[in-house]
Design an enzyme around this catalytic site. Structure first.
Site, PDB file in Angstrom:
ATOM      1  N   CYS A 133       0.437  -1.124   0.229  1.00 17.47           N
ATOM      2  CA  CYS A 133       0.368  -0.267   0.237  1.00 17.47           C
ATOM      3  C   CYS A 133       0.637   1.482  -0.361  1.00 17.47           C
ATOM      4  CB  CYS A 133      -0.753   0.151   1.235  1.00 17.47           C
ATOM      5  SG  CYS A 133      -1.478   1.238   1.404  1.00 17.47           S
ATOM      6  N   HIS A 174      -4.302   0.098   8.335  1.00 21.00           N
ATOM      7  CA  HIS A 174      -4.753   0.466   6.714  1.00 21.00           C
ATOM      8  C   HIS A 174      -6.415  -0.412   6.540  1.00 21.00           C
ATOM      9  CE1 HIS A 174      -3.943  -0.723   2.448  1.00 21.00           C
ATOM     10  NE2 HIS A 174      -4.822  -1.362   2.495  1.00 21.00           N
ATOM     11  N   ASN A 227     -13.052  10.379  -0.912  1.00 26.63           N
ATOM     12  CA  ASN A 227     -13.549   9.399  -2.135  1.00 26.63           C
ATOM     13  C   ASN A 227     -13.783   8.223  -1.488  1.00 26.63           C
ATOM     14  OD1 ASN A 227     -13.965  10.737  -4.551  1.00 26.63           O
ATOM     15  ND2 ASN A 227     -12.008  10.656  -5.474  1.00 26.63           N
TER      16      ASN A 227
HETATM   17  P1  H2U Z   1      -7.888   8.528  -4.102  1.00 30.93           P
HETATM   18  O1  H2U Z   1      -7.747   7.382  -3.664  1.00 30.93           O
HETATM   19  O2  H2U Z   1      -8.891   9.457  -4.133  1.00 30.93           O
HETATM   20  O3  H2U Z   1      -7.926   8.625  -5.423  1.00 30.93           O
HETATM   21  O4  H2U Z   1      -6.595   9.567  -3.904  1.00 30.93           O
HETATM   22  C1  H2U Z   1      -5.272   9.407  -3.974  1.00 30.93           C
HETATM   23  C2  H2U Z   1      -4.177  10.211  -4.723  1.00 30.93           C
HETATM   24  O5  H2U Z   1      -3.399   9.237  -4.293  1.00 30.93           O
HETATM   25  C3  H2U Z   1      -4.597  10.361  -5.986  1.00 30.93           C
HETATM   26  O6  H2U Z   1      -4.590  11.159  -6.301  1.00 30.93           O
HETATM   27  C4  H2U Z   1      -2.366   9.928  -5.324  1.00 30.93           C
HETATM   28  C5  H2U Z   1      -3.487   9.785  -6.352  1.00 30.93           C
HETATM   29  O7  H2U Z   1      -2.917  10.855  -6.985  1.00 30.93           O
HETATM   30  N1  H2U Z   1      -1.149   9.348  -4.998  1.00 30.93           N
HETATM   31  C6  H2U Z   1       0.261   9.518  -4.531  1.00 30.93           C
HETATM   32  O8  H2U Z   1      -0.318  11.540  -4.619  1.00 30.93           O
HETATM   33  N2  H2U Z   1       1.058   8.846  -4.774  1.00 30.93           N
HETATM   34  C7  H2U Z   1       0.683   7.821  -4.864  1.00 30.93           C
HETATM   35  O9  H2U Z   1       2.267   6.955  -4.777  1.00 30.93           O
HETATM   36  C8  H2U Z   1      -0.368   6.745  -5.202  1.00 30.93           C
HETATM   37  C9  H2U Z   1      -1.219   7.945  -5.327  1.00 30.93           C
HETATM   38 ZN    ZN Z   2      -2.268   1.235   3.702  1.00 34.33          ZN
END
Ligand code: H2U
Ligand code: ZN
Length: 346
Positions: free
Chosen positions: A50, A113, A153
């Site tokens: 994750c 998590h 979300n």
């Molecule tokens: P959502 O689950 O609402 O999509 O939000 C997760 C956000 O996390 C998403 O906008 C960001 C994505 O761009 N993200 C990161 O900034 N870094 C990561 O390593 C993966 C996801």
């Molecule tokens: Zn996690």
């Protein structure tokens, strides 16, 4: 004789000034109380894969600290960037574009998590409330930032990329569409009546009671008269505060409490975790006092009758206007009927 419970009608959303078509005759049959739980595969407490769990690497090379409560970071795939140069395109009033600087952050609600707002302790959610309030102030202080949108979300159905409890904050220069509509309606109402639209609305709903879901000393959760989504909920501050910075300690505790209660009710309705998009609407961060603004949170869940039957905005709704079968009064009754404690194994 016109009857809201039997005859097709349209209802006005005074916040957006848009109409929703209500077709109560299509669900004249009583609700069957159908509960269709998704297989309860609760995620592990820690997932090495994750990108939000403590200590894990994120896309782009950063590594999360070993955080113990909430954790905020700049979105690695930010939709807006602070260093966007000013500029615009104006061609005959038909091709119009404006540069939009902004800041996007991700907020992890907990290092665990497997948790959700519903499963976290009220104290844990209170820490999230404080983080939201701090971020709202910090981002709103940037010269280029005039509105700070806090949202979550939840669930793959709503496009969440990961079950780890988290939300996002997008802060930018100009009011987003939905906020602009609410700004204009609250401001016009305040000018005309010298009172607050949502304070007045809350008084009516608390007197009628039929759309209330639950409340505490500082907040009321209800299904708005003009709800578009089947189990849409509006959480209203009971006092007139314009944004999170005006909420003191007791009010923040109450906000954490009502978020937990509403999300537990959702989980107990058809599916845990029940999917939704939620977020706050509050005064713009443009330095003006905005007495017309009333702090509130919207919850927009897509589920219609069970964990697998969802509402889609298609056909007439995309081309004409939104429509609903189950009335807000019936939805509020169902949300009132489910229990507020997390169910075993959920
Ligand atoms: P959502 O689950 O609402 O999509 O939000 C997760 C956000 O996390 C998403 O906008 C960001 C994505 O761009 N993200 C990161 O900034 N870094 C990561 O390593 C993966 C996801
Ligand atoms: Zn996690």
């Amino acid at each position: 004789m016109f009857d809201l419970k039997a005859h097709p009608h349209r209802r006005l959303n005074p916040l957006t000034r848009e109409w929703v078509l209500v077709s109560p005759h299509r669900t004249a049959r009583p609700w069957q109380g159908q509960v269709e739980r998704l297989p309860a595969t609760r995620p592990p407490e820690y997932d090495p894969g994750c990108y939000l769990c403590p200590g894990n690497p994120r896309a782009g090379g950063a590594r999360n600290p070993d955080y113990r409560a909430t954790f905020v970071f700049e979105n690695d795939f930010a939709a807006m960037r602070p260093a966007t140069p000013p500029g615009e395109l104006r061609e005959s009033g038909l091709l119009v574009a404006e540069a939009e600087p902004g800041i996007c952050r991700v907020v992890c609600f907990s290092p665990r998590h497997d948790l959700t707002l519903a499963r976290m302790s009220v104290e844990g959610v209170r820490t999230v409330v404080d983080t939201w309030a701090d971020q709202w102030l910090e981002l709103g202080d940037f010269e280029a930032i005039r509105y700070v949108q806090i949202f979550e979300n939840r669930g793959g159905m709503m496009g969440a990329s990961n079950p780890h409890p988290h939300g996002q904050i997008w802060a930018n220069h100009r009011l987003p569409n939905e906020v602009r509509k609410e700004q204009e309606s609250q401001s016009d109402y305040f000018e005309a009546k010298r009172s607050c639209l949502l304070c007045d609305y809350l008084k009516i709903e608390r007197a009628l009671g039929e759309r209330l879901v639950c409340e505490n000393a500082f907040f009321t959760a209800l299904v708005p008269f003009w709800a578009v989504w089947p189990f849409e909920v509006l959480i209203l501050a009971r006092e007139h505060v314009t944004a999170l910075d005006q909420a003191g300690g007791a009010m923040r505790d109450a906000l954490a409490e009502i978020f937990k209660r509403v999300t537990c009710r959702y989980d107990n309705l058809f599916a845990a975790p029940f999917p939704y998009s939620s977020g706050f609407h509050q005064r713009p961060s443009d330095g003006e006092p905005h007495p017309e603004w009333h702090l509130h949170a919207h919850f927009f869940p897509p589920l219609l009758r069970s964990a697998t039957v969802r509402k889609f905005m298609v056909g007439y709704e995309l081309l004409g206007q939104p429509q609903r079968d189950i009335t807000p009064e019936a939805a509020a009754g169902q949300l009132r009927a489910v229990q507020e404690e997390p169910l075993e194994g959920v």
